[in-house]
Design an enzyme around this catalytic site. Sequence first.
Site, PDB file in Angstrom:
ATOM      1  N   ASP A 179      88.195  68.924  14.598  1.00 52.07           N
ATOM      2  CA  ASP A 179      87.113  69.617  15.523  1.00 52.07           C
ATOM      3  C   ASP A 179      86.240  70.311  14.629  1.00 52.07           C
ATOM      4  O   ASP A 179      85.145  70.140  14.329  1.00 52.07           O
ATOM      5  CB  ASP A 179      87.434  70.393  16.661  1.00 52.07           C
ATOM      6  CG  ASP A 179      88.491  69.496  17.240  1.00 52.07           C
ATOM      7  OD1 ASP A 179      88.546  68.100  17.207  1.00 52.07           O
ATOM      8  OD2 ASP A 179      89.164  70.380  18.561  1.00 52.07           O
ATOM      9  N   GLU A 197      93.813  60.092  17.594  1.00 50.54           N
ATOM     10  CA  GLU A 197      93.971  61.410  18.810  1.00 50.54           C
ATOM     11  C   GLU A 197      95.405  61.987  18.538  1.00 50.54           C
ATOM     12  O   GLU A 197      96.521  61.220  18.166  1.00 50.54           O
ATOM     13  CB  GLU A 197      93.989  60.918  20.163  1.00 50.54           C
ATOM     14  CG  GLU A 197      93.168  61.846  20.938  1.00 50.54           C
ATOM     15  CD  GLU A 197      91.740  61.920  20.558  1.00 50.54           C
ATOM     16  OE1 GLU A 197      91.338  63.231  19.777  1.00 50.54           O
ATOM     17  OE2 GLU A 197      90.836  61.126  20.578  1.00 50.54           O
TER      18      GLU A 197
END
Length: 499
Positions: A199, A55
């Site tokens: 993403d 992350e």
Amino acid sequence: MSFVPTVTDIGSIYSLNVEAQSKRYAQLAKSFEELYGSKPEFTARAPGRVNIIGEHIDYCGFPVFPMAIAPDTLIAVRANGTDRVRVANVNADKYPARDFSASGDVFDINSALHEWSNYFKCGYRGVFDHLGRKDGRGFDALLDGTVPAGSGLSSSAAFVCATELAVQRINGFELTQSELASIAASSECHVGVNSGGMDQTASIMGQQGSALFIEFHPELRTTPVKFPSISPSIAFVIANTLVVSDKHVTAPVCYNLRVVETRVGALILAKHLGISERPACKDVDPLTFKIVMCEYFADQADSGKDEVQVWIDRLSFMLEESKKAFGSQPDGYTRESMAAALDISPEALSVKVHENQFPARADKFQLLNRALHAFSETLRVVKFRQICEQPSGDVARALGDLMNDSQDSCRDLFECSCPELDEICAIARRAGSFGSRLTGAGWGGCSVHMVPGDKVEEVNKALAEEYYAKRFPGLTKEQLDDALFTTAPGCGACYYNEA
């Protein structure tokens, strides 16, 4: 080179709930015909994604480990023979229809205005900017999205990517998957979000049955990685906190701030290591932690060495050097102290990290903790892939421990968790999850849980009773099903043509 595929069988897109998805596609086509008077020529589809581990390190240049999921954005499309682009949403009450000039105001994006069609404009403009053109064809579009906004499952990336697909096909272009992913990532800057590219890459290039190990530097590279075959099998449960984190609204104090902290951190770390004047560091924009690490070790011969061990050795070194570089100010840096560390003015530093485009606000910038998270999280990603590809021992427990350590780092070092995410992770672990962590930007949104196949029902029951029933007692069954669901690695972006 790989291009976006076209499919005629909805079952080749989804592994679960195929009948329900077929009805959804049929309803979208029917609504399109009712709205515009004719059937769509095709439907562009781009999925959301869940990041299993890794992350806030994509914009540091480091690899990540996401997978595409079933929730997605569909855009039914048909050329209309005019110079107008008409775009509507099946949720018309919340997202009113818009009408733009195909070569005019569709390129105008006001990032200060929180407007749903700005994401459509991002995808549209991205394609044409890439090609150096502004001569678009008019078309009609109707959008249906099932990725919850602000959930951490990349609703904005799915929207922008699906728009790119629609725009390129209606205009007769054919860009590669890599080009589309790169364009989509850079396009979100038009709405004031500094995206790292994970993403969009997962959405465009996802593969059914595999997660993706995505590398960004020195060039974009994706490697499909299957999860180990063990008994009981591994399942992934997604649980939405229902706390909405809107990157566009909170960016200056959350997402963009973290980008700025890591970018300034890379500049100071390069100077600390004595490599800031090398062309690879001096002439690149932006400088990232990955570039700093690669440049520092550029003269070292690694041929014959185990690739994973090289990663581990380098990242471990960088962790120690980060403590030396930033440890003198453990409580954080002011703008003035960051600038002084680089021998430039605060104004020059602001320009260097592009704060005019991605504004950030903070009294103290936490460079030490952000660097420690970036390097340690990358270590976890590398080890996660290694375990998947070379499984031995208690594989599920080893993978789960890495996910749990990631959540701890996101909470304590990167400060992108929230009480609701922490609570959901604790509940899931008590109920049998091997590993539980936030996914996406954080500060709300979704969590991901690696669960033994025979414990899925137990984990879902615990979350429903101990989190949702207490915090959101008015949820309907349908709303709960949207918030809490099991998923598997899914298909990436595609075109659907009715057979």
